[in-house]
Design an enzyme around this catalytic site. Structure first.
Site, PDB file in Angstrom:
ATOM      1  CG  ASP A  45     -30.697  -7.299  56.911  1.00 25.38           C
ATOM      2  OD1 ASP A  45     -29.257  -7.390  57.180  1.00 25.38           O
ATOM      3  OD2 ASP A  45     -31.022  -6.020  56.289  1.00 25.38           O
ATOM      4  CB  SER A  46     -26.827 -11.595  57.809  1.00 20.99           C
ATOM      5  OG  SER A  46     -27.005 -11.730  59.144  1.00 20.99           O
ATOM      6  CG  ASP A  84     -29.944  -5.679  60.545  1.00 22.69           C
ATOM      7  OD1 ASP A  84     -29.403  -4.313  60.717  1.00 22.69           O
ATOM      8  OD2 ASP A  84     -29.091  -6.146  59.911  1.00 22.69           O
ATOM      9  CE  LYS A 112     -26.646  -4.318  61.577  1.00 21.82           C
ATOM     10  NZ  LYS A 112     -26.879  -4.063  60.205  1.00 21.82           N
ATOM     11  CD  GLU A 114     -27.920  -2.693  55.566  1.00 18.03           C
ATOM     12  OE1 GLU A 114     -28.052  -2.432  54.311  1.00 18.03           O
ATOM     13  OE2 GLU A 114     -27.810  -3.673  55.809  1.00 18.03           O
ATOM     14  CD  GLU A 181     -21.466  -5.815  55.625  1.00 14.75           C
ATOM     15  OE1 GLU A 181     -22.340  -5.298  56.542  1.00 14.75           O
ATOM     16  OE2 GLU A 181     -21.381  -6.871  54.810  1.00 14.75           O
TER      17      GLU A 181
HETATM   18  O1  KIV Z   1     -27.289  -8.388  58.798  1.00 13.12           O
HETATM   19  C1  KIV Z   1     -26.059  -8.644  59.409  1.00 13.12           C
HETATM   20  O2  KIV Z   1     -25.697  -9.972  59.790  1.00 13.12           O
HETATM   21  C2  KIV Z   1     -25.280  -7.459  59.571  1.00 13.12           C
HETATM   22  C3  KIV Z   1     -23.756  -7.875  59.819  1.00 13.12           C
HETATM   23  C4  KIV Z   1     -22.889  -8.375  58.816  1.00 13.12           C
HETATM   24  C5  KIV Z   1     -23.204  -6.778  60.494  1.00 13.12           C
HETATM   25  O3  KIV Z   1     -25.505  -6.450  59.219  1.00 13.12           O
END
Ligand code: KIV
Length: 264
Positions: A45-46, A84, A112, A114, A181
């Site tokens: 989600d970056s 994500d 993934k 969080e 992280e």
């Molecule tokens: O969203 C992302 O790119 C991430 C990485 C920084 C691990 O969660």
């Protein structure tokens, strides 16, 4: 590259073989990463920050992650592809199932999430329904408003001890990868040793089983700034493919991240 599965990562952990992973958002870069043999890709989600130019990841939607997951899968059929789950897309187990299903159908092998111990039940429910989960601990960017900024986590002993317990709780719930992280390297080492499943780090020192970088940071083209824990491999090599290969080699040899990229 042969098809990569979680079994390969487990084997590498047992053998002490470190592995490199990177974020990807489109088919062209995904293909380049597959050609250079990056085993694991993340549609992070970056993308809210590096593609959309936002100041954090909160505006990203499940539909956007699904779209980019389809693009990345088209370019990289053989990587282990993580997607994500965006902010509030797993607030309840029901939402988690509905949204994880969309990402798996878009081509992800794993989602993934969080969070700390509170996501254990969601992980258990997803795993029972055949959705493998990577649990993201430490600096979880979706909690930026709780943390009051993008800050290193687990610095004092009580918080470090709690994070070790949380990692074990999430592994016991069925998490197949733990991602750390921005935590001190000593804490990352404790968690990597305590967990049976592979631990991937970013800003967590060179002690974890794997490393991940945001691809824009690896190429030194991020719109905002270069985090301390990252490195511009393109500046060092002058060629994108060589930059990826150098990153993989440096991770495998434990040369990256070096002391200057590490929090103590
Ligand atoms: O969203 C992302 O790119 C991430 C990485 C920084 C691990 O969660």
């Amino acid at each position: 590259m042969k098809k990569i599965s979680i079994h390969d990562l487990m084997k590498w952990k047992q053998e002490g073989k470190k592995f490199a992973t990177v974020t990807a958002y489109d088919a062209s870069f995904a293909q380049l990463f597959e050609q250079q043999e990056v085993p694991v890709l993340l549609v992070g989600d970056s993308l809210g920050m590096v593609l959309q130019g936002k100041s954090d990841t909160l505006p990203v939607t499940t539909e956007e992650i699904a779209y980019h997951t389809r693009c990345v899968r088209a370019g990289s059929p053989n990587s282990l592809l993580m997607a994500d789950m965006p902010f509030m897309s797993y607030a309840t187990p029901e939402q988690a199932c509905e949204n994880a299903g969309k990402l798996m159908q878009a081509g992800a092998n794993m989602v993934k999430i969080e969070g700390d111990a509170w996501i254990a039940e969601t992980i258990r429910i997803l795993a029972e329904r055949a959705v493998p989960v990577c649990a993201h601990l430490g600096l979880t960017p979706q909690s930026v408003n709780i943390f009051g900024g993008f800050r290193i986590q687990g610095r004092d002993e009580a918080k470090a001890e709690q994070m070790v317990k949380d990692a074990l709780t999430l592994e016991a719930a069925g998490a197949q990868i733990i991602l750390l992280e921005c935590v001190p390297a000593s804490l990352a080492e404790r968690i990597t040793k305590a967990c049976t499943v592979p631990v991937i780090g970013i800003g967590a020192g060179n002690v974890t089983d794997g490393q991940i970088l945001v691809m824009h940071d690896m190429f030194g083209i991020s719109a905002n700034y270069m985090p301390k824990f990252s490195k511009n491999f393109l500046a060092e090599t002058g060629d994108m493919r060589e930059a990826v290969t150098k990153y993989i080699q440096d991770v495998e040899q434990g040369v990256f991240p070096a002391a200057e990229h590490t929090f103590n």
